[in-house]
Design a protein around this motif. Sequence first.
Motif, short mmCIF file in Angstrom:
data_model
loop_
_atom_site.label_atom_id
_atom_site.label_comp_id
_atom_site.label_asym_id
_atom_site.label_seq_id
_atom_site.Cartn_x
_atom_site.Cartn_y
_atom_site.Cartn_z
N ARG A 12 -6.21 1.78 -7.97
CA ARG A 12 -6.26 3.16 -7.49
C ARG A 12 -7.73 3.59 -7.42
N ASP A 70 -0.11 12.46 0.62
CA ASP A 70 -0.99 13.40 1.31
C ASP A 70 -1.01 14.79 0.70
N VAL A 78 0.32 5.63 0.21
CA VAL A 78 -0.58 6.76 0.39
C VAL A 78 0.23 8.05 0.34
N GLU A 82 -5.45 9.44 -3.34
CA GLU A 82 -4.28 9.42 -2.48
C GLU A 82 -3.66 8.03 -2.32
N ARG A 83 -4.31 7.00 -2.80
CA ARG A 83 -3.85 5.64 -2.50
C ARG A 83 -3.62 4.85 -3.78
N GLU A 107 0.82 -1.20 0.00
CA GLU A 107 0.00 0.00 0.00
C GLU A 107 0.86 1.25 0.00
#
Lengths: 108, 114
Positions: free
Chosen positions: B68, B26, B24, B72-73, B22
Amino acid sequence: ELKVEQNPLFLSMQEGKNYTIYCNYSTTSDRLYWYRQDPGKSLESLFVLLSNGAVKQEGRLMASLDTKARLSTLHITAAVHDLSATYFCAVHRNQFYFGTGTSLTVIP
Amino acid sequence: DVKVTQSSRYLVKRTGEKVFLECVQDMDHENMFWYRQDPGLGLRLIYFSYDVKMKEKGDIPEGYSVSREKKERFSLILESASTNQTSMYLCASSLSGSGANVLTFGAGSRLTVL
């Protein structure tokens, strides 16, 4: 396929000496990047060169770009131990293409 | 500063297991990338994404997939891990547009497949 070649792959140099790392790429590119990677860490951006003749300097490191020769150089002036790391160049042409890296060791 | 966070620094998995990595970020970056880094080979692009639910194959997509669902991820999936997928995996993100678009990298995930 765009190819990016760096040389040397390994560099051991004494403190206080000067040296240059070379980055050649095979086709035209609109941007050239230099990154630094410390052992066990991720990559950090050093320089972005956006045009022919561009020169950027930060401390003992200076990067330049010659788009006609498809060549970028990273010049190290009066090396110190803290500069020991692996240095990558990368070019951008729709995506980023990285060189294989130059592992620099500065010896006291 | 942009922060790119990878969920696991070190993973050990067995051959045939499904693996999720994973990532992420920001800072509202449009572009996200997955690379693998191997000694002597530099960084090789596995997959990238320029928008939510959008993905593009990189140079070495075989054996990998991505997801996706949110901006953000960006997740990297190994459906059935193999020993040749033992590597350091780096996630990165960047802005779109005509600017410098510097890649910001996560700390990396070192995967060992036994």
